[in-house]
Design an enzyme around this catalytic site. Structure first.
Site, PDB file in Angstrom:
ATOM      1  N   ASN A 163       2.858   3.440  -1.834  1.00  0.00           N
ATOM      2  CA  ASN A 163       2.187   3.558  -0.546  1.00  0.00           C
ATOM      3  C   ASN A 163       1.001   4.505  -0.665  1.00  0.00           C
ATOM      4  O   ASN A 163       1.033   5.490  -1.407  1.00  0.00           O
ATOM      5  CB  ASN A 163       3.157   3.976   0.575  1.00  0.00           C
ATOM      6  CG  ASN A 163       3.876   5.271   0.350  1.00  0.00           C
ATOM      7  OD1 ASN A 163       4.348   5.570  -0.746  1.00  0.00           O
ATOM      8  ND2 ASN A 163       3.999   6.069   1.394  1.00  0.00           N
ATOM      9  N   GLU A 165      -1.552   6.414   1.919  1.00  0.00           N
ATOM     10  CA  GLU A 165      -1.830   6.759   3.315  1.00  0.00           C
ATOM     11  C   GLU A 165      -3.293   7.151   3.509  1.00  0.00           C
ATOM     12  O   GLU A 165      -4.032   7.370   2.539  1.00  0.00           O
ATOM     13  CB  GLU A 165      -0.919   7.904   3.764  1.00  0.00           C
ATOM     14  CG  GLU A 165       0.541   7.517   3.793  1.00  0.00           C
ATOM     15  CD  GLU A 165       1.455   8.624   4.255  1.00  0.00           C
ATOM     16  OE1 GLU A 165       2.639   8.321   4.459  1.00  0.00           O
ATOM     17  OE2 GLU A 165       1.022   9.793   4.419  1.00  0.00           O
ATOM     18  N   CYS A 215       1.303  -0.046   2.558  1.00  0.00           N
ATOM     19  CA  CYS A 215       2.655   0.139   2.023  1.00  0.00           C
ATOM     20  C   CYS A 215       2.730  -0.235   0.549  1.00  0.00           C
ATOM     21  O   CYS A 215       1.920  -1.023   0.051  1.00  0.00           O
ATOM     22  CB  CYS A 215       3.648  -0.727   2.800  1.00  0.00           C
ATOM     23  SG  CYS A 215       3.774  -0.365   4.552  1.00  0.00           S
ATOM     24  N   GLU A 245       4.918  -2.114  -0.998  1.00  0.00           N
ATOM     25  CA  GLU A 245       5.238  -3.520  -1.242  1.00  0.00           C
ATOM     26  C   GLU A 245       3.984  -4.391  -1.193  1.00  0.00           C
ATOM     27  O   GLU A 245       3.745  -5.222  -2.075  1.00  0.00           O
ATOM     28  CB  GLU A 245       6.260  -4.023  -0.209  1.00  0.00           C
ATOM     29  CG  GLU A 245       7.575  -3.290  -0.255  1.00  0.00           C
ATOM     30  CD  GLU A 245       7.663  -2.060   0.651  1.00  0.00           C
ATOM     31  OE1 GLU A 245       8.782  -1.698   1.042  1.00  0.00           O
ATOM     32  OE2 GLU A 245       6.609  -1.454   0.965  1.00  0.00           O
ATOM     33  N   CYS A 269       9.173  -2.839   5.654  1.00  0.00           N
ATOM     34  CA  CYS A 269       8.791  -2.965   7.064  1.00  0.00           C
ATOM     35  C   CYS A 269       8.485  -4.434   7.390  1.00  0.00           C
ATOM     36  O   CYS A 269       8.391  -5.281   6.503  1.00  0.00           O
ATOM     37  CB  CYS A 269       7.587  -2.075   7.370  1.00  0.00           C
ATOM     38  SG  CYS A 269       6.017  -2.690   6.708  1.00  0.00           S
ATOM     39  N   CYS A 278       5.340  -5.930   5.694  1.00  0.00           N
ATOM     40  CA  CYS A 278       5.571  -6.220   4.274  1.00  0.00           C
ATOM     41  C   CYS A 278       6.432  -7.465   4.105  1.00  0.00           C
ATOM     42  O   CYS A 278       6.188  -8.290   3.223  1.00  0.00           O
ATOM     43  CB  CYS A 278       6.207  -5.026   3.581  1.00  0.00           C
ATOM     44  SG  CYS A 278       5.028  -3.670   3.328  1.00  0.00           S
TER      45      CYS A 278
END
Length: 160
Positions: free
Chosen positions: A62, A64, A73, A75, A112, A115
């Site tokens: 990830n 940010e 993210c 994934e 999430c 993803c």
């Protein structure tokens, strides 16, 4: 009116050691990827490792951003990189691990919703399931035989 029922099935293992050597190795790659996460805001690092049909592993972590929606993210970082670098290569398995700097996470942390939608796109594209293994920093590991086990009522190109 006709009811529509969806079911999902996951397997949960008490530890990584219960899984095959290849899955353990893939999860170790996810751990390494997790350690490259840029997560100064959430203090929540995630790593993903994808095993391709040629045996190569592609990783993502990830990333940010102070403008939260601009981050990505682990994934999706891994899936988009695999899709860009190996557009015709089948994705066989993905391992995902999450770690918090605030507490020990010992239960599986699933991807999430965004993803899941991105991953199912690749599963539909390749017309073959992608196995998912996900966990926290330690402890239990969950296995889904397909992304559709986590997102059973998918939105794909057949909806357009």
């Amino acid at each position: 009116m006709k009811p529509l029922t969806f079911t999902s099935s996951l397997e949960v293992y008490d530890s990584l050691e219960e899984l095959s050597r290849d899955v353990q190795d893939l999860m170790l790659e996810a751990f390494k990827a997790r350690d490259t996460a840029y997560a100064p805001y959430s203090k929540f690092s995630v790593g993903a490792a994808i095993l391709l049909e040629n045996g190569e592993t592609v990783i993502g972590s990830n990333q940010e951003n102070a403008s939260y929606p601009s981050g990505l993210c682990a994934e999706r970082t891994a899936f988009f990189f695999a899709g860009a670098k190996h557009p015709e290569m089948e994705m066989k398995k993905v391992a995902i691990s999450a770690k918090s700097l605030q507490r020990l996470i010992e239960s599986p942390v699933p991807p999430c919703g965004a993803c899941r939608q991105a991953m199912v796109e690749y599963e539909v594209k390749q017309a073959a399931p992608i196995e998912l293994y996900f966990m926290g920093e330690a402890g239990k590991v969950a296995r889904a035989k397909s992304v559709q086990d986590l997102l059973p009522f998918i939105f794909d190109n057949s909806c357009m």
